[in-house]
Motif scaffolding. Structure first.
Motif: not given
Length: 201
Positions: A26-27, A146, A150, A174
């Protein structure tokens, strides 16, 4: 961060697995920065990533990671020797359908990719499919999930035994980026002196 580093370091295709790891955690901002650096450096260096023909050395996870990142970011950069989606065997559906609006289509592609991930886990020098050892951390599959999150796309239940193999195989909320006290002091000082380091997050 400026990516045209004059230090002359060499980057390898496998380095793009870390971009998938950052997405899985989650970066997204960190993933973008690393991907930009890698793609810029690969474009500059000779004999580096992507310069080995797919047929000579098929590397499934890194190339899938690049294709997933491209689908999410919209980056259209062409890389030498990049395989077609269909050449990725069990990962081909995920490369094609990571952003498919129908969650059932994505779910089937994810199940096929999970089967292929299991097939490729381990170490076997005589089998080019078995070129990675991510059995308990399927970064490329978690990154795909992810990416859908997003993009605001529906994420189906992760219905495959792989996702139950360990806590690392599941998509978690995240994770906070760990703080580094030393870098927190060094990077602003470096940016002030050089005027070239972008520290915005």
């Amino acid at each position: 961060m400026e990516s045209n580093d004059p230090a002359g370091y060499t980057l390898y295709l496998e380095d793009f697995d870390t971009v998938s790891l950052m997405l899985a955690l989650g970066w997204p901002d960190h993933a973008i920065r690393l991907a930009d650096t890698l793609l810029d450096r690969w474009d500059e260096q000779e004999g580096g990533a992507g310069n080995i023909a797919w047929e000579a050395l098929p590397q499934y996870v890194p190339w899938l990671s690049i294709k997933l990142y491209r689908a999410w970011s919209g980056d259209e950069i062409d890389l030498y020797a990049e395989p077609e989606d269909d050449q990725l065997d069990g990962f081909s559906g995920l490369a094609k359908h990571v952003l498919h609006e129908d969650p059932a289509v994505f779910a089937q592609a994810l199940r096929n990719a999970a089967d292929f991930h299991v097939l490729g886990s381990g170490v076997n020098d005589d089998d080019p499919v078995r070129e990675y050892n991510h059995w308990f951390l399927p970064v490329e599959l978690l990154a795909a999930c992810r990416i859908r999150e997003l993009k605001g796309l529906a994420l189906p239940d992760l219905a495959h035994p792989l996702f139950e193999a360990s806590a690392l195989c599941r998509l978690h909320p995240p994770v906070a980026v760990p703080e580094d006290a030393l870098l927190a002091k060094v990077l602003p000082a470096f940016a002030k002196v050089t005027g070239t380091l972008d520290l915005e997050v």
